[in-house]
Design an enzyme around this catalytic site. Structure first.
Site, PDB file in Angstrom:
ATOM      1  N   HIS A  41       0.864  -1.188   0.000  1.00  0.00           N
ATOM      2  CA  HIS A  41       0.000   0.000   0.000  1.00  0.00           C
ATOM      3  C   HIS A  41       0.894   1.228   0.000  1.00  0.00           C
ATOM      4  O   HIS A  41       2.124   1.098   0.019  1.00  0.00           O
ATOM      5  CB  HIS A  41      -0.975  -0.036   1.189  1.00  0.00           C
ATOM      6  CG  HIS A  41      -0.340  -0.121   2.545  1.00  0.00           C
ATOM      7  ND1 HIS A  41       0.434   0.884   3.073  1.00  0.00           N
ATOM      8  CD2 HIS A  41      -0.358  -1.099   3.490  1.00  0.00           C
ATOM      9  CE1 HIS A  41       0.844   0.553   4.279  1.00  0.00           C
ATOM     10  NE2 HIS A  41       0.392  -0.659   4.545  1.00  0.00           N
ATOM     11  N   HIS A  85       3.883   1.553   2.460  1.00  0.00           N
ATOM     12  CA  HIS A  85       5.121   0.874   2.040  1.00  0.00           C
ATOM     13  C   HIS A  85       5.783   1.652   0.901  1.00  0.00           C
ATOM     14  O   HIS A  85       7.004   1.790   0.851  1.00  0.00           O
ATOM     15  CB  HIS A  85       4.835  -0.542   1.523  1.00  0.00           C
ATOM     16  CG  HIS A  85       4.072  -1.419   2.454  1.00  0.00           C
ATOM     17  ND1 HIS A  85       2.888  -2.018   2.099  1.00  0.00           N
ATOM     18  CD2 HIS A  85       4.323  -1.811   3.730  1.00  0.00           C
ATOM     19  CE1 HIS A  85       2.442  -2.751   3.104  1.00  0.00           C
ATOM     20  NE2 HIS A  85       3.281  -2.629   4.118  1.00  0.00           N
ATOM     21  N   CYS A  88       2.100 -10.085  21.059  1.00  0.00           N
ATOM     22  CA  CYS A  88       1.232  -9.581  19.990  1.00  0.00           C
ATOM     23  C   CYS A  88       1.657 -10.252  18.692  1.00  0.00           C
ATOM     24  O   CYS A  88       2.785 -10.053  18.237  1.00  0.00           O
ATOM     25  CB  CYS A  88       1.317  -8.068  19.847  1.00  0.00           C
ATOM     26  SG  CYS A  88       0.476  -7.494  18.343  1.00  0.00           S
ATOM     27  N   CYS A  91       2.599  -7.745  15.861  1.00  0.00           N
ATOM     28  CA  CYS A  91       3.946  -7.156  15.980  1.00  0.00           C
ATOM     29  C   CYS A  91       5.021  -8.224  15.970  1.00  0.00           C
ATOM     30  O   CYS A  91       6.184  -7.914  15.781  1.00  0.00           O
ATOM     31  CB  CYS A  91       4.152  -6.433  17.305  1.00  0.00           C
ATOM     32  SG  CYS A  91       3.155  -5.018  17.595  1.00  0.00           S
ATOM     33  N   CYS A 130      -2.598  -4.593  22.260  1.00  0.00           N
ATOM     34  CA  CYS A 130      -1.307  -4.134  21.757  1.00  0.00           C
ATOM     35  C   CYS A 130      -1.330  -2.621  21.494  1.00  0.00           C
ATOM     36  O   CYS A 130      -2.264  -2.122  20.870  1.00  0.00           O
ATOM     37  CB  CYS A 130      -1.003  -4.894  20.467  1.00  0.00           C
ATOM     38  SG  CYS A 130       0.170  -4.053  19.435  1.00  0.00           S
ATOM     39  N   HIS A 141      -1.215  -2.127  17.449  1.00  0.00           N
ATOM     40  CA  HIS A 141      -2.314  -2.610  16.603  1.00  0.00           C
ATOM     41  C   HIS A 141      -3.688  -2.555  17.252  1.00  0.00           C
ATOM     42  O   HIS A 141      -4.699  -2.728  16.571  1.00  0.00           O
ATOM     43  CB  HIS A 141      -2.048  -4.051  16.162  1.00  0.00           C
ATOM     44  CG  HIS A 141      -0.833  -4.170  15.310  1.00  0.00           C
ATOM     45  ND1 HIS A 141       0.425  -4.400  15.819  1.00  0.00           N
ATOM     46  CD2 HIS A 141      -0.674  -4.043  13.978  1.00  0.00           C
ATOM     47  CE1 HIS A 141       1.300  -4.423  14.836  1.00  0.00           C
ATOM     48  NE2 HIS A 141       0.663  -4.217  13.720  1.00  0.00           N
ATOM     49  N   LYS A 200      -3.060   5.441  10.866  1.00  0.00           N
ATOM     50  CA  LYS A 200      -2.066   4.694  10.098  1.00  0.00           C
ATOM     51  C   LYS A 200      -2.791   3.708   9.179  1.00  0.00           C
ATOM     52  O   LYS A 200      -3.783   3.113   9.571  1.00  0.00           O
ATOM     53  CB  LYS A 200      -1.153   3.931  11.052  1.00  0.00           C
ATOM     54  CG  LYS A 200       0.036   3.330  10.323  1.00  0.00           C
ATOM     55  CD  LYS A 200       0.910   2.485  11.218  1.00  0.00           C
ATOM     56  CE  LYS A 200       2.029   1.882  10.405  1.00  0.00           C
ATOM     57  NZ  LYS A 200       2.421   0.555  10.856  1.00  0.00           N
ATOM     58  N   LYS A 219      -3.991  -3.170   7.384  1.00  0.00           N
ATOM     59  CA  LYS A 219      -4.931  -4.172   6.915  1.00  0.00           C
ATOM     60  C   LYS A 219      -6.121  -4.242   7.877  1.00  0.00           C
ATOM     61  O   LYS A 219      -7.272  -4.290   7.475  1.00  0.00           O
ATOM     62  CB  LYS A 219      -4.195  -5.506   6.913  1.00  0.00           C
ATOM     63  CG  LYS A 219      -4.825  -6.539   6.050  1.00  0.00           C
ATOM     64  CD  LYS A 219      -3.901  -7.744   6.058  1.00  0.00           C
ATOM     65  CE  LYS A 219      -4.495  -8.870   5.276  1.00  0.00           C
ATOM     66  NZ  LYS A 219      -3.610 -10.010   5.215  1.00  0.00           N
TER      67      LYS A 219
HETATM   68  N1  MSP Z   1       8.895  -6.835   8.442  1.00  0.00           N
HETATM   69  C1  MSP Z   1       9.025  -5.743   9.341  1.00  0.00           C
HETATM   70  C2  MSP Z   1      10.303  -4.963   9.065  1.00  0.00           C
HETATM   71  C3  MSP Z   1      11.561  -5.778   9.152  1.00  0.00           C
HETATM   72  S1  MSP Z   1      12.953  -4.847   8.709  1.00  0.00           S
HETATM   73  C4  MSP Z   1      14.237  -5.806   9.115  1.00  0.00           C
HETATM   74  C5  MSP Z   1       7.839  -4.800   9.181  1.00  0.00           C
HETATM   75  N2  MSP Z   1       7.179  -4.874   8.032  1.00  0.00           N
HETATM   76  S2  MSP Z   1       5.894  -3.998   7.638  1.00  0.00           S
HETATM   77  O1  MSP Z   1       5.585  -4.390   6.305  1.00  0.00           O
HETATM   78  O2  MSP Z   1       4.875  -4.147   8.624  1.00  0.00           O
HETATM   79  O3  MSP Z   1       6.300  -2.511   7.698  1.00  0.00           O
HETATM   80  C6  MSP Z   1       7.518  -2.079   7.199  1.00  0.00           C
HETATM   81  C7  MSP Z   1       7.613  -0.606   7.020  1.00  0.00           C
HETATM   82  O4  MSP Z   1       6.605  -0.138   6.120  1.00  0.00           O
HETATM   83  C8  MSP Z   1       7.414   0.324   8.209  1.00  0.00           C
HETATM   84  O5  MSP Z   1       8.416   0.480   9.082  1.00  0.00           O
HETATM   85  C9  MSP Z   1       7.339   1.606   7.449  1.00  0.00           C
HETATM   86  O6  MSP Z   1       8.611   1.946   7.017  1.00  0.00           O
HETATM   87  C10 MSP Z   1       6.483   1.237   6.270  1.00  0.00           C
HETATM   88  N3  MSP Z   1       5.095   1.563   6.514  1.00  0.00           N
HETATM   89  C11 MSP Z   1       4.035   0.723   6.633  1.00  0.00           C
HETATM   90  N4  MSP Z   1       2.922   1.467   6.811  1.00  0.00           N
HETATM   91  C12 MSP Z   1       3.227   2.761   6.792  1.00  0.00           C
HETATM   92  C13 MSP Z   1       2.519   3.963   6.862  1.00  0.00           C
HETATM   93  N5  MSP Z   1       1.226   4.030   6.973  1.00  0.00           N
HETATM   94  N6  MSP Z   1       3.240   5.108   6.773  1.00  0.00           N
HETATM   95  C14 MSP Z   1       4.596   5.121   6.588  1.00  0.00           C
HETATM   96  N7  MSP Z   1       5.265   4.009   6.535  1.00  0.00           N
HETATM   97  C15 MSP Z   1       4.634   2.821   6.670  1.00  0.00           C
HETATM   98  O7  MSP Z   1       7.578  -4.038  10.088  1.00  0.00           O
END
Ligand code: MSP
Length: 501
Positions: free
Chosen positions: A18, A21, A126, A129, A144, A147, A295, A298
């Site tokens: 999304h 990411h 959690c 997390c 949590c 979340h 934020k 999902k």
């Molecule tokens: N898999 C772990 C990270 C491991 S790194 C060794 C993880 N994954 S995640 O997919 O849940 O999220 C990864 C990253 O996505 C977050 O830290 C952030 O950088 C980015 N984001 C996810 N949602 C976001 C927003 N709504 N806004 C900004 N960044 C976001 O955590």
């Protein structure tokens, strides 16, 4: 010239890509492109985090094996990054054999150095997390804090990383590397966690199989976070190719969201120290991209897929908006209206119209052949200052400031045209001078903006008659006076068609 190994977090495959990411990944991409433009040696890594309970459950819920599920979602991330023109050098998947080997040798080294021990763990966990929580950190109803979902009680015999021993070494490392964690508020947050006192952390599980096997005890797999963090080392050859590893380590710069600060700014540097390698040189922490103040996630069903916005605004429209309107560090609110306004103002009006206007007047007054810029143009100093400012801003991961500086050239060029009105004047040296200046400004803007909006800048380059691409020209060519003149300037469709609400 310097060397930089730039990383994004690796994304969990329980979720689909999304724009949250995309936000991190586009920033990392633009920064990587800027460094390449400047002639730095760059290795840019992204990838997917494929182990752990959360992923295992997501697969089960869809009736798939975790492997099949991971294959499908990793492919969706790769597709999204292709759509968004993410120029990564490597896409790591934690299920790859190279990663399993690296994790095993990394954590074996930590074990051999006496920093891992067997013990019993009970706690509130959690699944979202993949982390244990202290009661005090939970929301009302044992939920949590990240979340908002209920935590679960788990009890297992686990191997523990002796994190408690690393409080002082971490404080020493922070003191010796004041620039390592940025921005300062995030550095202080990490220091706060360390100063509070660190407890040993459980790093293995016996309850699941979906993970990297512990090399010294086959009954255990590593807890997903401790395999995930090591991806950064895997990708540059840890344990396999020492020379390659030393080439890129510790010249590593992690970009992360604030949700994973504790893992990256406390646990990861401690693990590096425990394994006998240097901690990362820099960790830049950004805020969330919020939708309606929340934020994207999902669970909250408020995710926006990048492809939807690309349909409306193009890849460059989306990239530009995320880079320009969400300063790195604090949270930023995403809104369709904000995106539309920015697109129309900066891209359609300021830059797009400038190009159309210049191409039209060159066609009318110069028979379509672009004249040379004037060495003493009033725009020369504007461009020089913008180049220096943009360079400094990209290097401190401030894309919004870098683009603001770049667009100053666009605005000043429009102002010069308004003031001199070459479309009304008779053809001659005066008109040639102004148009040559505008073409030169556009050439420099194409170089400075190409890390942010690569496709549009390639087209801009072509329209003003230049061969190759701005990325190939490089930052060294962003000096006033480079536009040679005598080139055919092409008219064409608007670079950024104006959008209606
Ligand atoms: N898999 C772990 C990270 C491991 S790194 C060794 C993880 N994954 S995640 O997919 O849940 O999220 C990864 C990253 O996505 C977050 O830290 C952030 O950088 C980015 N984001 C996810 N949602 C976001 C927003 N709504 N806004 C900004 N960044 C976001 O955590």
């Amino acid at each position: 010239m310097s060397r930089i190994f730039l990383t994004t977090p690796i994304y969990y495959v329980n979720d689909v890509p999304h724009i949250g990411h995309a936000y991190t990944t586009i920033i990392a991409d633009a920064v990587a492109r800027w460094h390449r433009l400047a002639g730095d040696e760059v290795f840019f890594l992204t990838g997917t985090d494929e182990h752990g309970l959360k992923v295992q459950r997501a697969a089960e819920a869809q009736g798939l094996s975790p492997h099949e599920h991971a294959d499908r979602t990793a492919a969706r991330f790769a597709e999204a990054w292709k759509l968004l023109e993410i120029s990564y050098d490597d896409f790591i998947r934690t299920t790859e054999p190279r990663h399993h080997r690296a994790v095993q040798s990394f954590l074996q080294a930590v074990h051999d150095r006496g920093h891992i021990e067997l013990s019993t763990y009970e706690g509130l966990y959690c699944v979202a997390c993949e982390a244990y929580y202290n009661q005090a950190d939970l929301l009302e109803g044992d939920r949590c804090p990240v979340h908002g979902v209920p935590v679960e009680f788990l009890s297992e015999q686990n191997y523990f990383f002796r994190l408690s021993r690393f409080q002082q070494p971490l404080l020493d490392w922070y003191a010796a590397n004041p620039e390592a964690v940025q921005p300062e508020a995030k550095r202080n947050e990490a220091l706060g966690i360390i100063r509070q006192g660190l407890e040993d952390v459980s790093i293995t599980r016996t309850s699941i199989d979906w993970g990297v096997r512990v090399p010294w005890d086959e009954d255990h797999v590593f807890y997903v976070w401790y395999d995930a963090l090591i991806n950064y080392a895997t990708a540059v050859g840890y344990g396999l190719d020492q020379e390659r590893f030393e080439r890129w380590w510790p010249a590593v710069h992690h970009l992360i969201g604030k949700d994973i600060l504790r893992f990256h700014c406390v646990y990861w540097p401690a693990l590096c120290l425990a394994a006998g390698i240097e901690p990362p040189r820099r960790i830049s922490v950004h805020g969330y991209l919020l939708v309606g103040g929340e934020k994207m996630s999902k669970t909250r069903l408020n995710q926006i897929a990048p492809a939807e916005l690309v349909t409306d605004f193009g890849v460059d429209g989306l990239r530009y908006h995320l880079l320009r309107d969400t300063p790195f560090g604090p949270d930023g609110d995403f809104s369709y209206e904000g995106m539309l306004a920015r697109y129309n103002a900066d891209l359609a009006n300021n830059l797009g119209n400038l190009l159309s206007r210049v191409a039209t007047v060159v066609a009318r007054k110069c028979a379509g052949t672009g004249p040379r810029p004037r060495p003493d143009s009033p725009l020369a100093a504007v461009a020089g200052a913008a180049v220096a400012e943009a360079d400094a801003a990209w290097r401190r991961i401030a894309p919004s400031e870098a683009l603001d500086a770049t667009w100053r050239i666009v605005r000043e060029t429009n102002a010069l045209l308004e003031a001199t009105e070459p479309w009304r004047a008779e053809p001659g040296p005066e008109v040639d001078g102004v148009l040559g200046d505008a073409l030169e400004a556009l050439r420099i803007v194409a170089i400075l903006a190409c890390p942010a909006i690569p496709g549009a800048c390639d087209e801009l380059w072509r329209r003003i008659g230049l061969a190759g691409s701005p990325a190939e020209a490089g930052l060294s060519q962003a000096q006033w006076g480079g536009y040679p003149g005598g080139l055919e300037v092409l008219r064409g469709d608007p670079l950024f068609p104006r959008k209606q609400a």
